[in-house]
Design an enzyme around this catalytic site. Structure first.
Site, mmCIF file in Angstrom:
data_model
loop_
_atom_site.group_PDB
_atom_site.id
_atom_site.type_symbol
_atom_site.label_atom_id
_atom_site.label_comp_id
_atom_site.label_asym_id
_atom_site.label_seq_id
_atom_site.Cartn_x
_atom_site.Cartn_y
_atom_site.Cartn_z
ATOM 1 N N ASP A 149 -2.251 -1.609 -4.041
ATOM 2 C CA ASP A 149 -2.634 -0.423 -4.813
ATOM 3 C C ASP A 149 -1.497 -0.037 -5.772
ATOM 4 O OD1 ASP A 149 -0.720 0.747 -3.152
ATOM 5 O OD2 ASP A 149 -2.135 2.039 -2.090
ATOM 6 N N ILE A 183 0.867 -1.191 0.000
ATOM 7 C CA ILE A 183 0.000 0.000 0.000
ATOM 8 C C ILE A 183 0.901 1.238 0.000
ATOM 9 C CG2 ILE A 183 -1.693 1.339 1.341
ATOM 10 C CD1 ILE A 183 -2.599 -1.321 2.597
ATOM 11 N N HIS A 184 0.752 2.088 -1.000
ATOM 12 C CA HIS A 184 1.518 3.338 -0.959
ATOM 13 C C HIS A 184 0.854 4.511 -1.677
ATOM 14 C CE1 HIS A 184 2.757 2.103 -5.034
ATOM 15 N NE2 HIS A 184 3.050 3.368 -5.226
ATOM 16 N N ARG A 185 -0.278 4.298 -2.367
ATOM 17 C CA ARG A 185 -0.914 5.414 -3.102
ATOM 18 C C ARG A 185 -1.245 6.548 -2.153
ATOM 19 N NH1 ARG A 185 0.704 5.375 -7.621
ATOM 20 N NH2 ARG A 185 0.779 3.199 -8.109
#
Ligand code: UD1
Ligand code: UDP
Length: 384
Positions: free
Chosen positions: A302, A218-220
């Site tokens: 993501d 997850i990094h968006r």
């Protein structure tokens, strides 16, 4: 001999550039000289340095050390640095990957001083201009002379935006050439697949059983920065892990790692921290990542790149976004878009847990797109 100047900056660009550099050194060393410029957008050892030795990428000739910052500050700093290097090196073309601020900076710096732009991963669209990447990729495509799309959908997007199929050489920014040519990331996945598992003990180190864990990244920015979304994602993940006694391993981007304690409710944060099933680790190397992807039972992400690698390794993928640029994955039924919606995430998990005969057709080329791209670059720019 032509000279190309490659811009890298963020993790996925370093990985993508490895494929082309390998092709240059392997098949075009007499005809293409590559200069590598690292903008320094990513700088932690595990977000940048680790990839150079592991993927055998030549050390950058220049590093701008841009570091982190607001979009404007970071991009402006990079534009200034790249312009200076272009004026000094006078390459035949600049090679840009993907859709990061480093990509945009390269496109602006080069096109303003008439250095032809080659965009690898052209044509991808989320149709969501709130995403910084969507702005970056549209601007880069429209400043480009050669546009290499990894997918048919990307190629069709370019046609819809007015790019022409029948342009003839000599190509320029006003008379660009578009290609549907396969994916350099697929080239990499094939190339490194066999050694990844031999060289990595990531499963043992984290107590993971083959085909019995979920891999998640997850990094968006909207997922990390909006507490409601981050809580929904981790709440769903925690519930799936606890209810199914299934480990979830998360090599966490530093952006997310920094925001967990701030944006998760204190109750959820402490559950995640003490869970036997949620394993949060620092970002891993590419070979370790491939070993995780090949052995996971399911991927939740993501990330653009991780969605695709899940597909390359025939794993179902739950896409933690409201849309994807990689629409083929969803169209063939092996990926589902669930956004940051707790209920949909759980439903998608149940669906894939019971799904049989998922389809993973060969949509991303033959593993030789980098060689094709090099030969087209050479053809275009050596005649000038
Ligand atoms: C960038 C790209 C995104 C890509 C991602 C790949 C843009 C607009 N976004 O997002 O498209 O998917 O890279 O990973 O270019 N940080 C560190 N150490 C690092 C790098 C970053 O701690 O080595 C932290 C900093 O707090 C920084 C934050 O992560 O502010 C965000 O980094 P940044 O490069 O701005 O964006 P990414 O989220 O990494
Ligand atoms: N990746 C990696 N280590 C990690 C997480 C990702 O090597 O801990 C690799 C992954 O295999 C893929 C690329 O980084 O090749 C994807 O980058 P990221 O998710 O940061 O960006 P995106 O693809 O979303 O732009």
């Amino acid at each position: 001999m032509i000279k190309i100047l490659t811009i890298i900056g963020a993790r996925p660009q370093i990985i993508k550039a490895a494929a082309l550099s390998r092709a240059v050194r392997g098949s075009f060393s007499d005809s293409i000289k590559e200069i590598i410029v690292h903008t320094g957008q990513h700088y932690d050892e595990n977000m940048s340095g680790v990839f150079f030795d592991e993927l055998d990428i030549p050390r950058p000739d220049y590093n701008l050390n841009a570091g982190s910052g607001s979009h404007g500050k970071q991009t402006a700093f990079m534009i200034e640095g790249i312009e200076e290097i272009l004026q000094k090196e006078k390459p035949n073309a600049i090679i840009l990957y993907g859709d990061t601020n480093s990509t945009l900076a390269g496109a602006i710096a080069a096109s303003k001083i008439h250095v032809p732009v080659v965009h690898i991963e052209a044509g991808l669209r989320s149709f969501n201009k709130a995403m910084p990447e969507e702005i970056n990729r549209i601007m880069c495509d429209h400043a480009s002379t050669l546009l290499f799309s990894p997918t048919r959908a990307g190629y069709d997007n370019l046609l819809k935006e007015g790019f022409k199929e029948d342009n003839r050489a000599p190509y320029t920014a006003d008379n660009p050439k578009i290609y549907h040519c396969g994916d350099v990331m697929y080239d990499n996945s094939l190339h490194f697949s066999a050694v990844a598992e031999q060289q990595s003990d990531i499963l043992e180190k984290n107590g993971l059983e083959k085909n019995n864990f979920i891999l998640s990244t997850i990094h968006r920015n909207n997922n990390t920065d909006e507490p409601e979304r981050l809580n929904a994602l981790f709440s769903a993940m925690n519930a799936i892990a606890e209810e199914n006694k299934l480990k979830v391993v998360l090599p966490l981007h530093p952006r997310t790692a920094k925001l967990l304690s701030q944006n998760l409710s204190s109750e959820l944060y402490s559950k995640i921290k003490t869970s036997r099933f949620i394993i949060i680790i620092p970002p891993v190397s590419f070979l370790e990542m491939i070993a995780l992807e090949k052995n996971a039972s399911l991927v939740m992400t993501d990330s653009g790149g991780v969605q695709k690698e899940a597909f390359f390794f025939k794993k179902p993928c739950i896409i933690l976004r409201s849309e994807t640029e990689w629409v083929e994955l969803v169209n063939c039924g092996s990926a589902k878009i669930v956004d940051a919606n707790e209920k949909k995430i759980k439903e998608a998990f149940i669906y894939f847990n019971n799904a049989k005969d998922l389809q993973f057709p060969q949509l991303f080329g033959d593993g030789k797109s980098s060689e094709f791209i090099c030969s087209e670059i050479l053809k275009t720019f050596s005649t000038k």
